[in-house]
Every structure is written in C-alpha cells, then in structure tokens.
Write a protein that holds these residues in place. Structure first.
Motif, mmCIF file in Angstrom:
data_model
loop_
_atom_site.group_PDB
_atom_site.id
_atom_site.type_symbol
_atom_site.label_atom_id
_atom_site.label_comp_id
_atom_site.label_asym_id
_atom_site.label_seq_id
_atom_site.Cartn_x
_atom_site.Cartn_y
_atom_site.Cartn_z
ATOM 1 N N SER A 189 0.848 -1.189 0.000
ATOM 2 C CA SER A 189 0.000 0.000 0.000
ATOM 3 C C SER A 189 0.883 1.239 0.000
ATOM 4 C CB SER A 189 -0.893 0.028 1.244
ATOM 5 O OG SER A 189 -1.668 -1.144 1.326
ATOM 6 N N ASN A 190 0.518 2.220 -0.831
ATOM 7 C CA ASN A 190 1.248 3.486 -0.880
ATOM 8 C C ASN A 190 0.436 4.518 -0.110
ATOM 9 O OD1 ASN A 190 2.377 5.990 -1.511
ATOM 10 N ND2 ASN A 190 2.950 5.349 -3.575
ATOM 11 N N VAL A 191 0.919 4.847 1.088
ATOM 12 C CA VAL A 191 0.254 5.812 1.958
ATOM 13 C C VAL A 191 1.188 7.008 2.130
ATOM 14 C CG1 VAL A 191 -0.706 6.224 4.262
ATOM 15 C CG2 VAL A 191 -0.985 3.979 3.173
ATOM 16 N N TYR A 202 3.932 0.351 2.475
ATOM 17 C CA TYR A 202 3.727 -0.536 3.617
ATOM 18 C C TYR A 202 3.336 -1.914 3.096
ATOM 19 C CZ TYR A 202 3.770 3.745 6.308
ATOM 20 O OH TYR A 202 4.152 4.940 6.866
ATOM 21 N N ALA A 203 3.702 -2.960 3.843
ATOM 22 C CA ALA A 203 3.395 -4.336 3.439
ATOM 23 C C ALA A 203 2.702 -5.061 4.586
ATOM 24 C CB ALA A 203 4.670 -5.073 3.047
ATOM 25 N N PRO A 241 -13.363 -6.023 1.161
ATOM 26 C CA PRO A 241 -14.490 -5.989 0.234
ATOM 27 C C PRO A 241 -15.615 -6.962 0.599
ATOM 28 C CG PRO A 241 -12.704 -7.259 -0.714
ATOM 29 C CD PRO A 241 -12.181 -6.670 0.570
ATOM 30 N N LEU A 242 -15.357 -7.915 1.483
ATOM 31 C CA LEU A 242 -16.358 -8.930 1.801
ATOM 32 C C LEU A 242 -17.337 -8.469 2.883
ATOM 33 C CD1 LEU A 242 -17.409 -11.762 1.209
ATOM 34 C CD2 LEU A 242 -15.764 -12.640 2.863
ATOM 35 N N HIS A 243 -16.824 -8.074 4.027
ATOM 36 C CA HIS A 243 -17.703 -7.693 5.136
ATOM 37 C C HIS A 243 -17.403 -6.320 5.718
ATOM 38 C CE1 HIS A 243 -18.390 -12.196 5.585
ATOM 39 N NE2 HIS A 243 -19.555 -11.691 5.269
ATOM 40 N N GLY A 244 -16.491 -5.568 5.120
ATOM 41 C CA GLY A 244 -16.259 -4.194 5.561
ATOM 42 C C GLY A 244 -15.359 -4.024 6.769
ATOM 43 N N ALA A 245 -14.663 -5.074 7.221
ATOM 44 C CA ALA A 245 -13.706 -4.899 8.314
ATOM 45 C C ALA A 245 -12.617 -3.936 7.857
ATOM 46 C CB ALA A 245 -13.095 -6.245 8.715
ATOM 47 N N THR A 246 -12.096 -3.119 8.776
ATOM 48 C CA THR A 246 -11.091 -2.125 8.406
ATOM 49 C C THR A 246 -9.801 -2.337 9.184
ATOM 50 O OG1 THR A 246 -12.097 -0.583 10.001
ATOM 51 C CG2 THR A 246 -12.748 -0.347 7.686
ATOM 52 N N PHE A 247 -8.686 -2.048 8.486
ATOM 53 C CA PHE A 247 -7.351 -2.225 9.058
ATOM 54 C C PHE A 247 -6.481 -1.034 8.702
ATOM 55 C CE2 PHE A 247 -9.155 -6.320 8.058
ATOM 56 C CZ PHE A 247 -8.922 -7.077 9.189
ATOM 57 N N ASP A 248 -5.570 -0.681 9.614
ATOM 58 C CA ASP A 248 -4.567 0.342 9.327
ATOM 59 C C ASP A 248 -3.368 -0.363 8.700
ATOM 60 O OD1 ASP A 248 -2.445 2.198 9.412
ATOM 61 O OD2 ASP A 248 -3.279 3.178 11.171
ATOM 62 N N VAL A 249 -3.083 -0.079 7.431
ATOM 63 C CA VAL A 249 -1.997 -0.779 6.740
ATOM 64 C C VAL A 249 -0.617 -0.373 7.254
ATOM 65 C CG1 VAL A 249 -3.345 -1.216 4.644
ATOM 66 C CG2 VAL A 249 -1.929 0.857 4.794
ATOM 67 N N THR A 250 -0.531 0.733 8.002
ATOM 68 C CA THR A 250 0.769 1.149 8.525
ATOM 69 C C THR A 250 1.159 0.361 9.771
ATOM 70 O OG1 THR A 250 -0.086 2.951 9.921
ATOM 71 C CG2 THR A 250 0.442 3.485 7.617
ATOM 72 N N THR A 251 0.154 -0.238 10.446
ATOM 73 C CA THR A 251 0.427 -0.985 11.678
ATOM 74 C C THR A 251 -0.110 -2.411 11.647
ATOM 75 O OG1 THR A 251 -1.643 -0.299 12.726
ATOM 76 C CG2 THR A 251 0.289 1.136 13.056
ATOM 77 N N GLY A 252 -1.088 -2.685 10.769
ATOM 78 C CA GLY A 252 -1.742 -3.988 10.735
ATOM 79 C C GLY A 252 -2.918 -4.088 11.694
ATOM 80 N N ARG A 253 -3.125 -3.079 12.519
ATOM 81 C CA ARG A 253 -4.190 -3.133 13.528
ATOM 82 C C ARG A 253 -5.585 -3.132 12.903
ATOM 83 N NH1 ARG A 253 -1.898 -2.731 18.360
ATOM 84 N NH2 ARG A 253 -0.069 -1.452 18.647
#
Length: 141
Positions: free
Chosen positions: A34-36, A41-42, A67-79
């Motif tokens: 991801s380009n933030v 970030y990987a 895209p399946l159920h809308g769960a969200t994650f911060d790609v900079t931390t994985g949280r």
C-alpha cells in the motif's frame, strides 16, 4: 541456493501510485503493498476475518476496507480498526420476505461477535525504485 533471510524485490514503486494497493507474492504468501503518503507498507493480503483479498478492497488514507464484510485495518500498523459491516439498501429490504430480512439481521449479529485478527506486517525497503520485503514479520503489539 538463495538465503531465505535476504530481502527480495517484489515490485517497482512506479507500479503503486500514491493512494493505491497491489497484491504480490513473496515467501509463499500473498502480500498487500500500500502506498500511503508516498511510503510503501506491506501487510498480509488476506483479511483477518475470512481471508478475502484486501487488494480488492478500498484504501482511504492508511485504512483498507475488506471488500467482503467491511472490516477495516490500518496498513501502517496492521491493527484492526473496525469490525464487519453488512449493508443492504432499504429498497432491497422492502422487496425481501420478512423471514429473509430476519435471517440477515441474525447473521449480522453473529458476525459482529467474531474475532478479527490484526494483519501481519513486513519490513519494507525501497532502493532505486525497487520495493524489497524482508521475511521477518513485524508483529502488532
């Protein structure tokens, strides 16, 4: 033979413009780049819920939405930032039998209780336009 502990090149920075994502394969795993804000970030590409491909989701700032159920994650931390969301338009719900609407509501309640694991993250190095990943996984604390 190659040393498996050495960083490996997986993509070029030109392939991932600002605000976009790309799925790559490294270490026999699907990884999301991801380009933030100009930083790469990987994370693991599989959602921490039902393994849907996050690369097919939506990236807004540093937050990727499954895209399946809308769960969200911060790609900079994985949280994991937010749980699953199931959306259905009121127009569609009015056309459905009440039993089916009740089933979807019950399913939504059950899904809300499912634990969503944080994403594994990987160390990224960018050298001369090439993106390198290190096998050492950075675990979310």
């Amino acid at each position: 033979t190659r040393d498996n502990r050495m960083p490996i090149a997986v993509a070029q920075t030109s392939e991932i413009p600002l605000g976009t994502m790309k799925r790559v394969t490294a270490f026999n795993e699907d990884i999301l780049l991801s380009n933030v804000g100009g930083e790469i970030y990987a994370t693991q590409n599989d959602c921490g819920h039902q393994r849907a491909s996050l690369a097919k989701g939506k990236l807004e700032g540093s937050i990727v939405t499954c895209p399946l159920h809308g769960a969200t994650f911060d790609v900079t931390t994985g949280r994991n930032i937010g749980g699953m969301e199931m959306h259905m338009s009121p127009e569609l719900m009015q056309k459905m039998p009440p039993e089916l609407v009740a089933m979807f509501q019950k399913t939504g309640e059950l899904l809300a209780d499912i634990d969503i694991r944080p994403l594994k993250t990987y160390k990224v190095e960018v050298k001369e336009g090439s993106i390198y990943l290190d096998r050492n996984i950075e675990l979310v604390q």
